[in-house]
Design a protein around this motif. Structure first.
Motif, PDB file in Angstrom:
ATOM      1  N   THR A  59      30.521  70.922  18.676  1.00 42.52           N
ATOM      2  CA  THR A  59      29.140  70.484  18.572  1.00 42.52           C
ATOM      3  C   THR A  59      28.868  69.341  19.538  1.00 42.52           C
ATOM      4  O   THR A  59      29.782  68.599  19.893  1.00 42.52           O
ATOM      5  CB  THR A  59      28.786  70.066  17.126  1.00 42.52           C
ATOM      6  OG1 THR A  59      27.396  69.791  17.057  1.00 42.52           O
ATOM      7  CG2 THR A  59      29.562  68.841  16.689  1.00 42.52           C
ATOM      8  N   ALA A  60      27.615  69.233  19.978  1.00 39.21           N
ATOM      9  CA  ALA A  60      27.206  68.167  20.898  1.00 39.21           C
ATOM     10  C   ALA A  60      25.833  67.668  20.493  1.00 39.21           C
ATOM     11  O   ALA A  60      24.957  68.458  20.142  1.00 39.21           O
ATOM     12  CB  ALA A  60      27.151  68.699  22.323  1.00 39.21           C
ATOM     13  N   ASP A  61      25.642  66.361  20.548  1.00 33.38           N
ATOM     14  CA  ASP A  61      24.375  65.746  20.159  1.00 33.38           C
ATOM     15  C   ASP A  61      24.124  64.475  20.948  1.00 33.38           C
ATOM     16  O   ASP A  61      25.029  63.662  21.100  1.00 33.38           O
ATOM     17  CB  ASP A  61      24.432  65.326  18.689  1.00 33.38           C
ATOM     18  CG  ASP A  61      23.751  66.322  17.793  1.00 33.38           C
ATOM     19  OD1 ASP A  61      22.571  66.600  18.023  1.00 33.38           O
ATOM     20  OD2 ASP A  61      24.419  66.811  16.877  1.00 33.38           O
TER      21      ASP A  61
ATOM     22  N   MET B  48      34.425  62.905  21.208  1.00 34.13           N
ATOM     23  CA  MET B  48      34.266  62.155  22.449  1.00 34.13           C
ATOM     24  C   MET B  48      32.892  61.512  22.413  1.00 34.13           C
ATOM     25  O   MET B  48      31.957  62.048  21.812  1.00 34.13           O
ATOM     26  CB  MET B  48      34.414  63.066  23.662  1.00 34.13           C
ATOM     27  CG  MET B  48      35.772  63.741  23.681  1.00 34.13           C
ATOM     28  SD  MET B  48      36.145  64.547  25.245  1.00 34.13           S
ATOM     29  CE  MET B  48      36.900  63.195  26.135  1.00 34.13           C
ATOM     30  N   ILE B  49      32.780  60.354  23.059  1.00 32.74           N
ATOM     31  CA  ILE B  49      31.542  59.580  22.958  1.00 32.74           C
ATOM     32  C   ILE B  49      31.159  59.079  24.350  1.00 32.74           C
ATOM     33  O   ILE B  49      31.997  58.545  25.073  1.00 32.74           O
ATOM     34  CB  ILE B  49      31.732  58.434  21.924  1.00 32.74           C
ATOM     35  CG1 ILE B  49      30.445  57.696  21.641  1.00 32.74           C
ATOM     36  CG2 ILE B  49      32.825  57.459  22.336  1.00 32.74           C
ATOM     37  CD1 ILE B  49      30.496  56.888  20.329  1.00 32.74           C
TER      38      ILE B  49
ATOM     39  N   THR C  22      25.776  60.060  23.518  1.00 34.07           N
ATOM     40  CA  THR C  22      26.004  61.481  23.285  1.00 34.07           C
ATOM     41  C   THR C  22      27.413  61.657  22.737  1.00 34.07           C
ATOM     42  O   THR C  22      28.357  61.049  23.255  1.00 34.07           O
ATOM     43  CB  THR C  22      25.827  62.292  24.578  1.00 34.07           C
ATOM     44  OG1 THR C  22      24.513  62.059  25.095  1.00 34.07           O
ATOM     45  CG2 THR C  22      25.982  63.785  24.313  1.00 34.07           C
ATOM     46  N   THR C  23      27.533  62.434  21.677  1.00 35.34           N
ATOM     47  CA  THR C  23      28.846  62.674  21.080  1.00 35.34           C
ATOM     48  C   THR C  23      29.132  64.170  21.057  1.00 35.34           C
ATOM     49  O   THR C  23      28.235  64.996  20.981  1.00 35.34           O
ATOM     50  CB  THR C  23      28.917  62.138  19.639  1.00 35.34           C
ATOM     51  OG1 THR C  23      27.685  62.403  18.989  1.00 35.34           O
ATOM     52  CG2 THR C  23      29.203  60.662  19.615  1.00 35.34           C
ATOM     53  N   PHE C  24      30.413  64.447  21.129  1.00 29.83           N
ATOM     54  CA  PHE C  24      30.906  65.812  21.163  1.00 29.83           C
ATOM     55  C   PHE C  24      32.013  65.902  20.131  1.00 29.83           C
ATOM     56  O   PHE C  24      32.886  65.042  20.102  1.00 29.83           O
ATOM     57  CB  PHE C  24      31.438  66.067  22.561  1.00 29.83           C
ATOM     58  CG  PHE C  24      32.189  67.340  22.742  1.00 29.83           C
ATOM     59  CD1 PHE C  24      31.658  68.550  22.365  1.00 29.83           C
ATOM     60  CD2 PHE C  24      33.434  67.320  23.343  1.00 29.83           C
ATOM     61  CE1 PHE C  24      32.358  69.722  22.571  1.00 29.83           C
ATOM     62  CE2 PHE C  24      34.137  68.487  23.555  1.00 29.83           C
ATOM     63  CZ  PHE C  24      33.594  69.691  23.165  1.00 29.83           C
TER      64      PHE C  24
END
Lengths: 325, 325
Positions: A45-47, A84-85, A135-137
């Motif tokens: 997921t990514a946001d 990851m950030i 953004t985080t993954f």
């Protein structure tokens, strides 16, 4: 469709769905979920997060970013494993704030046991950002036997939520605009992966979503569009804090369209009594309850009001509150 | 360390390393690489892109974002498999441009065979962004038997590059500032995963990095810091286009510190003749050559000039060109 991006394109709702349709012409993306299952039961997921203000009652953009990613994974039934950030920082941003935000992010990661393995930092000139965007993954592992999908939803399924609706959006708008409304109200921003795993152990959960942008009403409309089954939720059963209800009345918005950041909506087979009992034992599930059910012969999403009438809950063109996450 | 973020913190160089040290106090991050190996030979990478202008000779921010992520995975020896892409868009951005950028991204993904599986879109108000910022996440699979690490580097190893240095940075600054320099010059922006796999088949590659922010000199300094071995690169061997050299002279910067987006620097065991022959067959390796070697009794990174002297190449406090990627 307008030929330029508006704020509405970035909030949950019809405009965002129109934009997604444009992307689907290019990208061949899968469906409704925020997380995507790839081979070997791995969920990704990514946001991106552009919340304003960066620090708010109940959290900050670092807590929100890690929480949001954990929750997107959790909704697929995945156990969050790696994160990851990345930061896009406006020139002049205080390094102390950067450290605070990073500490918040790490704290939530520690709570859930997700490992932060890397990231990236970019800096833009003063006036080309707004403090910090994150953004985080996330990568999660879906345990064997878990299969959550709108395909499994049937008439008679119940709709369960883990507590009060609308806290996050109202807390943000109150902090941002300085309305001075509901001053004790905090964002519900919380990681739900442990709660979700406990729910899945009980069995009977068919599909889950976190009602973030666009709120509860938008998620229910998405499910209606995917399944073709109507939905009725019951006004009397909706958990809404008096201060959220009051603030929404003053602002002229409906709490059902306001973003949450620590809520899960689950579609369950038959009587959800056992699931709700388990949910209430979790620190983020004390207010769990059943709010509605899936109907066979009904088009659309409706609120059954206190006087017994059915009020349609359409999909709005946009979330009423921009930059809420 | 200053108490506020400056543009320099976002470019390759000493300031960025200082900031990374701050993050390491909070996050317990691993070392030098842009991609991180998790269990089961899976590599993850994350990158934000804030390049200005968004469209530039040789590419656009969509091509750059997907390329950058592919290349970070490639440097670990990983075969790129899945990609997620998130947009932070400034209100008023043309939807046509969004489609063009997305098509560029998909085109590079198709070339390499990486699958775009999802993403996110957020919108910020006019004046709180700069057109569009993109963050990409990549997942790759590291084939069995591949192990690339600075630990393997020894004195006598050769340093190989796949073509001209500095094209990307000079193309961007030329497009941005309208200097009218080197008007035919294009960014070298290109996905290197296939080239890298061909190099790995030959054998003898110990470590690879793509010299993006901070350029070739910064990467070599990072390797020196990790290994403790000195490095000499030879001015006569450096592939630099005359127009890049000319532009850098006018701008008062050294091409060795300018960002590349389609270059790999490889440390190889002994004579790299076979590797270079293979590299030259690849569409992105026509200009491959050996530029230097690792030295036993030497502290630091040096350029051997045409007259035979050794000029130190220190790590700059920042890349001379901000918002280059």
């Amino acid at each position: 469709m307008s030929d330029r991006i508006t704020l509405g394109h970035g909030s949950g709702g019809r405009l965002m769905h129109q934009l997604l349709d444009e992307f689907k012409k290019v990208f061949d993306l899968p469906g409704l979920e925020d997380a995507h299952e790839i081979e070997d039961r791995i969920a990704l997921t990514a946001d991106s997060f552009v919340v304003k203000p960066i620090f708010f009652p109940g959290g900050d953009i670092g807590r929100l970013a890690v929480t949001g990613t954990i929750n997107d994974l959790a909704m697929k039934g995945a156990i969050p494993r790696y994160l990851m950030i990345t930061y896009i920082i406006e020139e002049g941003f205080p390094i102390d704030d950067l450290v605070k935000i990073s500490e918040s992010a790490q704290k939530i990661a520690d709570e859930v046991g997700i490992k932060i393995v890397g990231g990236d930092t970019k800096v833009v000139e003063k006036g080309k950002g707004d403090g910090i965007y994150i953004t985080t993954f996330g990568v999660g592992i879906i345990p064997d036997g878990i299969s959550l999908s709108t395909d499994r939803i049937e008439p008679g399924d119940r709709i369960v939520i883990n507590g009060p609706i609308g806290d996050h959006g109202v807390a943000i708008i109150n902090a941002r605009e300085g309305f001075g409304l509901a001053t004790d109200l905090k964002s519900d921003c919380a990681p739900l992966s442990q709660l979700v795993q406990e729910m899945l152990k009980v069995g009977g959960v068919k599909f889950m979503r976190d009602p973030t942008r666009g709120g509860v009403a938008t998620i229910l409309n998405e499910v209606y569009q995917e399944t073709g089954y109507g939905i009725i939720i019951v006004e009397e059963e909706l958990p809404i804090r008096p201060e959220v209800r009051g603030a929404c009345e003053l602002l002229g918005i409906d709490p059902l369209y306001v973003a949450n950041e620590g809520k899960v909506i689950a579609f369950t087979k038959g009587d959800p009594g056992d699931i709700i009992r388990v949910m209430r034992q979790n620190r983020y599930g004390g207010g769990s309850c059943c709010i509605g059910r899936v109907e066979e012969d009904l088009d659309g999403v409706y609120l059954k009001t206190r006087i017994g009438s059915l009020r349609p809950l359409i999909m709005l063109s946009a979330d009423p509150l921009p930059r809420i996450c």
